[in-house]
Design an enzyme around this catalytic site. Sequence first.
Site, mmCIF file in Angstrom:
data_model
loop_
_atom_site.group_PDB
_atom_site.id
_atom_site.type_symbol
_atom_site.label_atom_id
_atom_site.label_comp_id
_atom_site.label_asym_id
_atom_site.label_seq_id
_atom_site.Cartn_x
_atom_site.Cartn_y
_atom_site.Cartn_z
ATOM 1 N N SER A 295 -0.883 -15.830 -22.180
ATOM 2 C CA SER A 295 -1.162 -16.841 -23.437
ATOM 3 C C SER A 295 -1.157 -16.140 -24.833
ATOM 4 C CB SER A 295 -2.566 -17.283 -23.008
ATOM 5 O OG SER A 295 -3.538 -16.516 -23.105
ATOM 6 N N ALA A 296 -1.509 -14.930 -24.824
ATOM 7 C CA ALA A 296 -1.560 -14.283 -25.895
ATOM 8 C C ALA A 296 -0.079 -13.935 -26.515
ATOM 9 C CB ALA A 296 -2.182 -13.042 -26.049
ATOM 10 N N GLY A 297 0.559 -13.615 -25.259
ATOM 11 C CA GLY A 297 2.130 -13.270 -25.524
ATOM 12 C C GLY A 297 2.907 -14.556 -26.012
ATOM 13 N N GLU B 205 5.426 -7.109 -23.209
ATOM 14 C CA GLU B 205 4.787 -6.818 -21.829
ATOM 15 C C GLU B 205 3.894 -7.652 -21.518
ATOM 16 O OE1 GLU B 205 3.134 -5.632 -19.022
ATOM 17 O OE2 GLU B 205 2.894 -3.747 -19.441
ATOM 18 N N CYS C 231 -1.809 -4.169 -15.108
ATOM 19 C CA CYS C 231 -0.826 -5.277 -15.019
ATOM 20 C C CYS C 231 0.093 -4.910 -13.652
ATOM 21 C CB CYS C 231 0.063 -4.976 -16.216
ATOM 22 S SG CYS C 231 0.814 -3.451 -16.786
#
Length: 479
Positions: free
Chosen positions: A208-210, A227, A262
């Site tokens: 969502s931030a990406g 990433e 991740c």
Amino acid sequence: MITRENPARTDELVGTVCVTTPAQVDRALERARDAQRGWAALAVPDRAGAVRAATGAVEPVLEELAELMARETGKVLGDSRGELAFALTVLRWAADRAEALLVDRELDDTQGRLLVRHRPFGVVGAITPWNAPVVLAALKVGPALAAGNAVVVKPSPLAPFAVQRFLETVAARLPAGLLQVVQGHAETAAALVGSSLVDRVAFTGGESAGRAIGSLAGRALTPALLELGGNDPAVLLHDVVLDDGAADRLLMAAFATSGQVCMAVKRLYVHRSRYDEAVEALRAAADRMLCVGDPLHDGVSMGPVVSGQSADRVSALVAQAVAGGAEALVLGSVDAQTDLGRGYFVRPSLVLGAGDADPLVAAEQFGPALPVLAFDDEEEVLARANAGDLGLGASVWSADEEHAFALGARMEAGFTFVNTHNRTGLTLRAPFGGVKRSGWGREYGDEGVLEYVQPCVVHAPAAFRAGGAPLAAAAYPTG
């Protein structure tokens, strides 16, 4: 003001830091642009040497920084020490590789004269997450600086302290303004990414931030490296070697940093003929290796998750799977000196009998809960492992390395490990990053250095040099 509690002892304040306003971000970027011009004018060996020398300033404060990192993130002290040491290695490696890679290439032959140079972008805006705050900053700062850029870093508000101390210690040995840290939330990130003074964006974090970062960068036409995490499958074939060493690697591939990595194993597929054996091997490995507790206590190997929201989300995913008929097998032990009720602790578990459609399997849980699923056929498990829209990492475990490599090449992942997974399988020489919606661009490897330069060309075709061929003979390029 950002206030950060200790996730292992939530009544303990780790510290506070002032939020950087948008106007202050602009001033930081102006200082960075001024510093970058002189820095880019230096020869690559001079820049590389300065970066290597700056890392020496961090050595005396490593232990202090490790304790600070453990207190703000919940990462165990030994893991925090390892991250800081590796961050220094990354900076030095980036300096070394820049010297080898960023050399002018000039050809002068029958086709003409060609000069290829590597020019820095200018000012890099880097946004980093909380789960590996220092090393994920170093993977951006090292290559960017060595390539001739200035860097402004915005850490996560969940882990603002150790990374700021680390970077400011390095920056003190470099030209003023070249490496800076700004602090804040979404508003600060937007001011950084959306600024016309930023020439390259580098981001590690959630989807969502990406999306928000990518949208802001796109509107400004600023190239971005993203990433974005993954839902990594590990596939144990029928001939997998399940000795203690393999079981320990597999266990920590899933549960290191409380599963908040991740590239952690998020889904474990085991050939049905080895399923019970694999579950028992992981239970035994957890008895040897997993002790939940305060990350500063001796003998603790797994701390809390980062926040109450994370603890609630992971617990809910496990409860939902159990309500659907799965079994949660709690692993490891608890440190006798730790009151788990004081922090955001989630006991690690294997979840047996979940289905592929269960949210615990289909989404990135980012916590200490590992679904273990049986399979019968390699084509079947390949389709299941490749399902979904994330593709960061994957692994294949087999006694037959050639077969593992062949199957691994069919995984829809940016990085496929063989007989290991997560940090034990990384190497600085191999580019790391995702496919599908796990992002684009690469860190590590030569590709990770080249992300921070632009090839620029000067060309004199043979046809237009003294004594060159007639125009008609050179109207289109031939090679």
